[in-house]
Enzyme design. Structure first.
Site, PDB file in Angstrom:
ATOM      1  N   THR A  37      -0.612  -4.643  11.552  1.00 21.02           N
ATOM      2  CA  THR A  37      -1.797  -4.006  12.141  1.00 21.02           C
ATOM      3  C   THR A  37      -3.033  -4.884  12.069  1.00 21.02           C
ATOM      4  O   THR A  37      -3.853  -4.887  12.989  1.00 21.02           O
ATOM      5  CB  THR A  37      -2.063  -2.664  11.421  1.00 21.02           C
ATOM      6  OG1 THR A  37      -0.910  -1.833  11.547  1.00 21.02           O
ATOM      7  CG2 THR A  37      -3.254  -1.946  12.017  1.00 21.02           C
ATOM      8  N   ASP A  47       4.029  -1.834   5.477  1.00 22.88           N
ATOM      9  CA  ASP A  47       5.227  -1.067   5.136  1.00 22.88           C
ATOM     10  C   ASP A  47       6.154  -1.785   4.157  1.00 22.88           C
ATOM     11  O   ASP A  47       6.699  -1.164   3.239  1.00 22.88           O
ATOM     12  CB  ASP A  47       6.006  -0.698   6.405  1.00 22.88           C
ATOM     13  CG  ASP A  47       5.368   0.449   7.160  1.00 22.88           C
ATOM     14  OD1 ASP A  47       4.431   1.068   6.623  1.00 22.88           O
ATOM     15  OD2 ASP A  47       5.800   0.731   8.290  1.00 22.88           O
ATOM     16  N   THR A  77      13.997   3.251 -13.093  1.00 25.73           N
ATOM     17  CA  THR A  77      13.558   4.639 -12.959  1.00 25.73           C
ATOM     18  C   THR A  77      13.043   4.909 -11.546  1.00 25.73           C
ATOM     19  O   THR A  77      12.383   4.062 -10.940  1.00 25.73           O
ATOM     20  CB  THR A  77      12.467   4.997 -13.975  1.00 25.73           C
ATOM     21  OG1 THR A  77      12.026   6.344 -13.738  1.00 25.73           O
ATOM     22  CG2 THR A  77      11.267   4.067 -13.904  1.00 25.73           C
TER      23      THR A  77
END
Length: 342
Positions: free
Chosen positions: A15, A92, A278
């Protein structure tokens, strides 16, 4: 600054590289070769800025290890001619790419700062200008003729993080990234504050080296209540799979059903590397703290500590590509190589 600092901008896509043409309301590519002309505030930094772009800029969703190698090669090619690098990338998968580069660039003695934006650079309310300007400023910082930052960082919305500690937390807010288990390296406000005690220090006199062999025969499996035996065994038996990240609950906990433990044990015996990470955004794996993780510890599953999934998957690709022996693999993975884990 006493001498002009040379900065190279590497534009991969995303972007931040788009500008709105207000007459037509259409987005078009921003010309980073004229970045100083179009963002005159950059002149105040006193830097000489050049840019290089991917021939075909790509959406970050299309990023893969081949593109990571292309970025690393550009840095390698221009390493001696520039004091710092700013990599512009879609948000992203930025944490994946930046984490990968942290492993690929061994003995890095200069800043490589990733940044991007949530809105195009020409948008009225854009975050792109501030992110770009401050990323360049951070890449240009020197003291006693040495770069202040000597690692791969990720700058977004007033904070510079160690890249391999980051994860994208929000798809809409300007504050898109976080570093749940490690403090910010720098914060931008009225003043630019560098938290020097957290900066990674490269061992002096060690030669800069670029690793380009990555092995992507890896997978991630997130545990969830009701996960079936067929799903687990299907993943463990993927042809060519060499390493698996098991995203467990809390401090590294997993169901203790016999079929699950037997399947994992069989996979380990066949040579699969399994890493316990985790699935919580923050915190650390502590195998053996609870009964539900004791069996994982006893079968010598790799302890991911407080590493992010993004850093874990790229570290696996790097270690597999480096042909680390099976005997040493667990020990090396559990050792911080670029400050990616505590």
């Amino acid at each position: 600054m006493n001498e002009k600092v040379n900065i190279l901008i590497i534009y991969t896509g995303g972007t931040i590289g788009m500008v709105k043409e207000y007459q037509s309301d259409v987005l078009k590519a921003f010309d980073f070769r004229k970045v100083v002309e179009q963002i005159p505030e950059l002149r105040q930094l006193g830097c000489h800025i050049d840019s290089v772009s991917f021939k075909k800029p790509i959406d970050s969703s299309e990023m893969n290890p081949g593109h990571w190698t292309a970025i690393a090669t550009l840095i390698e090619t221009h390493y001696d001619n520039y004091d710092g690098f700013v990599v512009l990338h879609g948000s992203d998968t930025m944490s994946y790419t930046a984490s990968a580069l942290s492993f690929m660039l061994e003995n890095l003695g200069k800043p490589v700062i990733f940044t991007g934006s949530q809105l195009p650079i020409g948008d009225l309310r854009t975050d792109a200008k501030e992110n770009l300007i401050t990323a360049i400023q951070l890449a240009s910082l020197k003291e006693n003729n040495k770069p202040v930052i000597q690692e791969v960082g990720l700058y977004f919305e007033y904070k510079l993080y160690r890249a391999n500690r980051t994860t994208k937390l929000n798809a809409e807010h300007f504050q898109a990234f976080g570093s749940p288990n490690f403090p910010a390296l720098a914060e931008s406000g009225v003043h630019l504050r560098i938290n020097r005690e957290y900066l990674w220090q490269t061992t002096p006199r060690k030669k800069f080296k670029v690793h380009k062999d990555l092995d992507a025969n890896v997978a991630i499996l997130k545990l969830f209540p009701g996960m079936s035996r067929n799903l687990l065994e299907g993943v463990l038996n993927i042809s060519g799979l060499k390493a698996l990240i098991l995203e467990t609950y809390g401090a590294g906990n997993a169901p203790t059903e016999a079929w699950m433990l037997k399947a994992l044990k069989r996979a380990l015996e066949k040579g699969l590397h399994v890493v316990n990470v985790t699935q919580c955004p923050g915190g650390s794996v502590m195998m053996g703290r609870y009964k539900t993780s004791l069996a994982l510890r006893e079968m010598q599953i790799i302890d991911g500590g407080d590493i992010t999934t993004e850093a874990a998957i790229t570290k696996l690709m790097y270690l597999l590509g480096s042909k680390v022996s099976r005997k040493a693999f667990k020990t090396i993975f559990e050792t911080p190589l670029r400050g990616e884990m505590s």
